[in-house]
Design an enzyme around this catalytic site. Structure first.
Site, mmCIF file in Angstrom:
data_model
loop_
_atom_site.group_PDB
_atom_site.id
_atom_site.type_symbol
_atom_site.label_atom_id
_atom_site.label_comp_id
_atom_site.label_asym_id
_atom_site.label_seq_id
_atom_site.Cartn_x
_atom_site.Cartn_y
_atom_site.Cartn_z
ATOM 1 C CD GLN A 1 40.404 50.455 37.136
ATOM 2 O OE1 GLN A 1 41.405 50.057 37.711
ATOM 3 N NE2 GLN A 1 39.242 49.829 37.226
ATOM 4 N NE ARG B 1 43.163 49.991 42.539
ATOM 5 C CZ ARG B 1 42.426 49.370 41.649
ATOM 6 N NH1 ARG B 1 42.591 48.098 41.422
ATOM 7 N NH2 ARG B 1 41.497 50.017 40.967
ATOM 8 C CE LYS C 1 38.536 44.408 35.822
ATOM 9 N NZ LYS C 1 39.676 44.495 34.960
ATOM 10 C CB THR C 2 37.846 39.042 38.379
ATOM 11 O OG1 THR C 2 38.636 40.205 38.158
ATOM 12 C CG2 THR C 2 38.715 37.818 38.292
ATOM 13 C CG ASP D 1 40.237 41.797 32.435
ATOM 14 O OD1 ASP D 1 39.446 42.755 32.318
ATOM 15 O OD2 ASP D 1 40.610 41.346 33.527
ATOM 16 C CD GLU D 2 42.808 45.666 33.507
ATOM 17 O OE1 GLU D 2 42.530 46.854 33.223
ATOM 18 O OE2 GLU D 2 42.974 45.262 34.661
#
Length: 770
Positions: free
Chosen positions: A260, A637, A28-29, A229-230
């Site tokens: 998340q 992660r 996504k980044t 974002d988020e």
DNA sequence: CTCGGTCCTTTTTTT
DNA sequence: AAGGACCGAG
């Protein structure tokens, strides 16, 4: 980077509401960066018309660097003011910028937020000290009955529901809320007097300002393209602000990943997505489903765990990556062994020597066989990431790493900025910047000692209350305060003279020089290192140097501006600046902090029920689901190797405890896990679990710890062991009533409500038979 | 009023 | 373990 078709679609769709449902590491980044790039370079949208909100400073910084690079612009510090770069930052940092801008351009009467331009941001400690003062000195209430922490929680709760002090009256349905209402009202008054805002206020004040049509219009016009974002971690004020800004052009794109969402305790509400769908019923929805980071094994495991959540949009994260290694599960007999196994694995993976286990001719089950050759002697420390649930858990791991001489760094936002020497110096800077800041004034008016004690401050406070005059004005006319003794008056005058001098310096010296000037003027180094051992003194000096070092980043700016920017960024900072990225360190941090990064090899420690999931969440299904999402974040992660571990027994909260294995482990498909228990471990003492002897005998180093407890609890007379029997009810000085469920010489296990089991040595434990 | 000692509590996660 | 609250002596 080449985008996949879905990402490409998200990139090109820029003039319509857009919902991007993202999975962990689905790029996504990269997509957002490409999108910004596309807007600027191909659609000729002025960069200043783009607003992009991230959740952490780190994410903002990274994205800013990528975008600057792709645009061929050099990265600068005060990039908010560079029209060639999009507005890019966290909610808080962007709103602060807007607030300052608005305060500079509009009259106070119009704004109605009662702030002056040089306002300061109060952190949690500052907030508590204001609240304590109100509760004690203003309302004359018992601090035990109405703890500042609890009141702070209620106030924050109200603020995040956009309930103002006046409106809070309607909320009152209990005695505590009655008190909260009074404190809340006075607290806001105090903040105004001090020209300060707290973290919640950053959002609230922005919200208030944008409610003014004339101002909203300006920002709607400026930020025509908005990306968040988020989005699952936004709270109500954030949602409202974004909604207002996007209302005119509706060019809003949000990235949402319900798996998340881990900040509901900060009033983040992932159901904001329902509001989004209501607000923009015709929004395009694009799903990014392919994961580019982790192995199939790690992903299948993460999917299996998160599938246990009821409130979760079913999705199957998939990847083209290989299956990779099995996940390794280590069950250590004690916390010490757990830590040393982790350290041992890292040591071995990062050094060219054969492992000690190999030398002993044993098969090494710690290392997946296939990666042996691949990694032999080539691993770097910085490939390793150690994650835990709470900050306090780093200690034991740190010790083990230290013993094996493995370089590491702990990321703990608080650690640095909470130190006395740092807070003192920042307080000086804040007063120079904003003379109305009484919290900071009180903090350092007697640092170093100027013989201005509590009594004098009380007199000043009373004076301020009864005449409604601000501190600076009182001090300017200190002679008129009759209650003060002459020597107090002259001390205060002298202090103020010093501040005046420093304030003058601040218009010619950048903050970097200013800090050094302060230290020199007040002989701070001598003060802070007084009565300390050389080692402790050096650590203080190191911290001060580090602060000066951080300040050096603001050297190229106009002096007053450098002070303002520095204070603002320091207030919003979370992780220590990772300037030493090039050096080779193992990194330790909480799972929450790790959200923005990935690592080749991840160690997840302390996987025990009561710790992770936290004991506060196990009886609350909503909270438990959040813990599970946190578990999902932790697992994803890892790129290649994931190690999880727990200790069967550990020393925690000044007691020996035996926690059951984390329930999340039972949710994992067995075939992906290599259970590595004591049977195969030469490091551990197998006889420990079969032994019937007292704890201290079977595990020698515990002898020392028992002595520590003895010292801590100052138990000189030991309990008579013979008085305790199975199933006795006992009272522990802080754990209410427990029942003895197992008894073995002086070692007992006690249970509370059939769920929590603690192990303790009844001979020295602070317990009483009922 | 000031100082120093002792007792008591604390630890979930962070913008 | 460490900082804050509390208390009693000078």
């Amino acid at each position: 980077m080449q985008l996949n078709p879905k990402q490409e679609e998200a990139k090109n769709q820029i003039d319509w509401p857009l919902l991007i449902i993202a999975w962990a590491w689905s790029g996504k980044t990269a997509t957002l960066t490409a999108r910004v790039n596309y807007m600027i370079r191909e659609k000729w949208i002025p960069a200043q018309n783009i607003l992009m909100v991230t959740f952490t400073n780190k994410a903002a910084r990274e994205m800013k660097e990528r975008i600057c690079k792709s645009l061929g612009i050099e990265v600068q510090n005060n990039y908010f003011k560079n029209p060639k770069i999009p507005m890019l930052g966290t909610f808080h940092s962007i709103w602060i910028f807007i607030l300052k801008e608005v305060l500079a351009n509009f009259s106070a009467d119009e704004l109605q937020i009662w702030l002056k331009r040089d306002f300061v941001i109060y952190d949690e400690t500052d907030k508590l000290s204001v609240l304590k003062w109100i509760i004690k000195n203003d309302l004359h209430l018992d601090e035990k009955q109405f703890p500042a922490r609890q009141i702070a929680f209620y106030i924050s709760n109200a603020k995040n529901a956009l309930i103002w002090p006046k409106a809070y009256e309607r909320e009152i349905d209990s005695q505590i809320k009655e008190v909260v209402h009074q404190v809340y009202t006075r607290y806001q008054d105090k903040l105004t007097q001090n020209n300060a805002i707290d973290f919640d206020d950053i959002l609230i004040k922005t919200y208030s300002v944008l409610r003014i049509p004339r101002i909203l219009e300006i920002y709607q016009e400026r930020y025509r393209y908005i990306m968040v974002d988020e989005y699952q971690d936004t709270n109500m004020p954030q949602y409202e602000i974004v909604k207002m800004l996007a209302a005119k052009y509706k060019n809003l794109a949000v990235v949402w990943d319900d798996a998340q969402s881990i900040y509901s305790w900060r009033w983040a509400d992932m159901r904001n997505i329902l509001n989004f769908k209501k607000d923009y019923p015709d929004a395009n929805v694009i799903k990014l489903e392919q994961n580019y980071r982790s192995t199939k094994t790690i992903l299948s495991w993460a999917n299996a765990v998160i599938a246990n959540n009821r409130t979760w949009v079913k999705k199957d994260l998939w990847t083209d990556n290989t299956h990779g290694e099995k996940i390794i599960y280590i069950e250590a007999p004690s916390d010490k062994v757990e830590a040393s196994i982790v350290a041992e694995i890292i040591k071995w993976k990062t050094s060219p020597q054969p492992s000690p286990l190999e030398e002993r001719g044993q098969e090494n089950v710690l290392l997946p066989s296939t990666s042996k050759e691949k990694d032999w002697g080539w691993g770097r420390c910085s490939d390793n990431l150690i994650l835990y649930r709470t900050n306090a858990q780093s200690r034991q791991i740190e010790e083990a790493l230290m013993i094996k001489a493995i370089p590491y760094r702990v990321i703990w936002w608080q650690k640095f900025y909470d130190r006395k020497e740092i807070k003192d110096l920042l307080a000086y800077l804040r007063i120079i910047h904003n003379p109305l800041d009484v919290v900071s004034t009180k903090r350092i008016i007697n640092v170093p000692s100027r013989k201005i004690w509590d009594k004098s401050i009380e007199i000043l406070d009373n004076y301020r209350e009864s005449f409604a005059i601000d501190y600076p004005d009182i001090i300017d006319n200190i002679e008129e305060v009759e209650e003060l003794r002459a020597w107090a008056k002259s001390s205060i005058k002298e202090f103020w003279e010093l501040m005046r001098k420093l304030r003058e310096f601040s218009s010619t010296l950048v903050v970097w020089d200013l800090i050094r000037e302060i230290i020199k003027q007040i002989w701070y180094e001598a003060y802070i290192t007084e009565d300390l051992s050389e080692e402790e003194a050096q650590s203080k000096r190191d911290n001060i140097d580090e602060l000066i070092n951080v300040a050096s980043e603001y050297n190229g700016i106009e002096p007053r501006e450098s002070l303002a920017t520095f204070l603002e960024e320091v207030a919003l900072i979370t992780d220590m600046d990772s300037k030493d990225d090039r050096e080779d360190y193992v990194t330790l941090m909480t799972i929450h902090t790790s959200k923005w990064l990935e690592q080749k090899r991840v160690f997840l420690v302390w996987l025990e029920d009561g710790i992770f999931p936290s004991f506060r969440s196990v009886n609350d299904s909503y909270a438990l689901e959040e813990e599970r999402r946190l578990m999902y974040v932790a697992m994803t992660r890892a790129r290649e190797e994931l190690y999880i571990s727990r200790a069967k027994e550990r020393f925690h909260f000044w007691d020996y405890v035996r926690n059951p294995e984390s329930r999340f482990l039972k949710e994992v498909p067995n075939e992906v896990i290599e259970n590595y228990d004591l049977g195969k471990c030469s490091l551990a003492d197998k006889s420990f679990f079969n032994s019937t002897a007292p704890l201290s005998q079977s595990f020698p180093q515990m002898e020392k710890e028992v002595a520590t407890i003895r010292k801590t609890f100052k138990v000189s007379v030991s309990n008579d062991i013979s008085q305790f029997n199975m199933w006795d009810r006992v009272e522990h000085h802080k754990f209410w009533t427990w029942i003895i469920t197992s008894l073995n010489w002086e070692l007992a296990e006690i249970a509370f409500s059939g769920r929590w089991i603690k192990k303790m040595n009844i001979k020295i434990a602070p317990i009483k038979k009922l």
